[in-house]
Scaffold this motif. Structure first.
Motif, mmCIF file in Angstrom:
data_model
loop_
_atom_site.group_PDB
_atom_site.id
_atom_site.type_symbol
_atom_site.label_atom_id
_atom_site.label_comp_id
_atom_site.label_asym_id
_atom_site.label_seq_id
_atom_site.Cartn_x
_atom_site.Cartn_y
_atom_site.Cartn_z
ATOM 1 N N ALA A 132 0.770 -1.166 -0.005
ATOM 2 C CA ALA A 132 -0.139 0.012 0.399
ATOM 3 C C ALA A 132 0.521 1.469 -0.177
ATOM 4 O O ALA A 132 1.606 1.480 0.522
ATOM 5 N N ASP A 133 0.253 2.249 -0.579
ATOM 6 C CA ASP A 133 0.936 3.327 -0.691
ATOM 7 C C ASP A 133 0.992 4.729 0.850
ATOM 8 O O ASP A 133 2.168 4.753 1.502
ATOM 9 N N SER A 134 0.016 3.987 1.285
ATOM 10 C CA SER A 134 -1.052 4.670 2.683
ATOM 11 C C SER A 134 -1.216 3.893 3.703
ATOM 12 O O SER A 134 -1.985 2.957 2.950
ATOM 13 N N ILE A 135 -1.410 3.422 4.499
ATOM 14 C CA ILE A 135 -2.455 2.635 5.578
ATOM 15 C C ILE A 135 -2.658 3.724 6.523
ATOM 16 O O ILE A 135 -1.932 4.614 7.297
ATOM 17 N N ILE A 136 -3.647 4.226 6.994
ATOM 18 C CA ILE A 136 -4.411 4.573 8.034
ATOM 19 C C ILE A 136 -5.109 3.450 9.123
ATOM 20 O O ILE A 136 -6.115 2.112 8.813
ATOM 21 N N ASP A 137 -4.636 3.320 10.637
ATOM 22 C CA ASP A 137 -5.733 2.741 11.187
ATOM 23 C C ASP A 137 -6.050 3.389 12.129
ATOM 24 O O ASP A 137 -5.987 3.959 12.909
ATOM 25 N N THR A 138 -7.856 2.466 12.219
ATOM 26 C CA THR A 138 -8.365 3.644 12.416
ATOM 27 C C THR A 138 -8.944 3.070 14.135
ATOM 28 O O THR A 138 -10.094 3.309 14.950
#
Length: 299
Positions: A132-138
């Motif tokens: 992935a180019d970016s990961i957001i952990d919610t």
């Protein structure tokens, strides 16, 4: 006349992690969004867009033709677009809590415990997370926090790298979205000074107190040198979002002062960092900060 390329953001990740919320926010920001779009319809979705459009599609295990092993190559094969993959992640325990609260069934475990579906999905999408180019952990993000993060990253038409400086408290959990984490708990703690406890690292008296620590000057000088060298290297390697996190115990004093100081220094070096203080709204608490005495005195 050459057509201006569109931007295509693939939003994928763990079911229940917040992909639908992400798409809702992106739509509010002016993106053309489609959720659960079959892979064979993506090309038509792109072709029907205006020049230079910002497009976002949500795809996961529910989507027809969803194959994590070949998905990225399939998107890169579509002409005249710039593709980016955003993976939305969340801890297993938090996903279980969300499934229990909503009484929904996991798409990969309709007749089994949600734990089984979460494990299967995490294993099957591991390749997408890795590339992935970016990961957001919610896991620890409120809907408002997630919206703020998305606005920082995708609220502008400009395709430029995004730098975020974050402060946080280790006692309230490590910063999951950070690329670089620096632990500042070795600095003198303003929490144990009665006049400074109600203040934060944004206030001058706290900043002066932290700066008076003999280790402060050398520490921030070294961090500045490191970041001005490393951040452009991240961007040159294709990483469009870099988050640098500074941690102390409670996330209200030392880490905040460090983020403020480093933001000022990096702006002077030509960067444009965003600043986020994750735990600043949390009240100061002795139980969070721990025992101020040394181990010998406390024994």
């Amino acid at each position: 006349m050459e057509r201006r390329r569109s931007r295509l953001l693939l939003v994928t990740g763990m079911s229940g992690a917040g992909k639908s919320t992400v798409l809702d926010v992106l739509e509010d920001l002016g993106w053309d969004c489609a959720d659960n779009l079959p892979l064979n319809l993506v090309s038509g979705f792109v072709d029907g867009a205006a020049d230079g459009a910002r497009l976002a599609i949500g795809m996961d295990v529910r989507s027809r033709g969803f194959d994590p092993a070949t998905l990225r190559d399939s998107l890169h094969a579509i002409p005249n677009i710039v593709t980016e993959l955003l993976y939305i992640d969340c801890s297993g325990n938090e996903l279980l809590r969300r499934y229990a609260a909503t009484r929904r069934r996991h798409p990969l475990a309709p007749d089994r415990p949600a734990e089984d579906g979460i494990a299967r999905e995490r294993a099957s999408t591991a390749t997408l997370r890795h590339t992935a180019d970016s990961i957001i952990d919610t896991t620890e993000l409120t809907p408002a926090d997630l919206r703020e993060e998305l606005i920082r990253r995708y609220g502008s038409d400009a395709e430029q790298p995004v730098l975020t400086l974050m402060s946080f408290g280790f006692a309230r959990g490590i910063a999951r979205t950070a690329d670089l984490v620096f632990d500042l708990r070795f600095l003198a703690n303003p929490h144990w000074v009665d006049d400074l406890r109600p203040l934060t690292g944004e206030d001058a008296p706290v900043q002066d107190y932290v700066a008076a620590d003999p280790a402060w000057s050398d520490t921030v000088d070294r961090l500045e040198s490191l970041l001005t060298d490393w951040i452009p290297r991240y961007w040159a390697a294709g990483k469009n979002y870099v988050t640098v996190a500074f941690g102390c115990t409670g996330g209200r004093h030392r880490s905040v002062a460090a983020a403020v100081e480093m933001a000022e220094r990096l702006r002077g070096a030509g960067f444009s960092p965003n600043v986020r203080h994750r735990d600043l709204p949390s009240p100061p608490r002795d139980t969070i900060e721990g025992d101020r005495r040394s181990p010998v005195e406390a024994s």
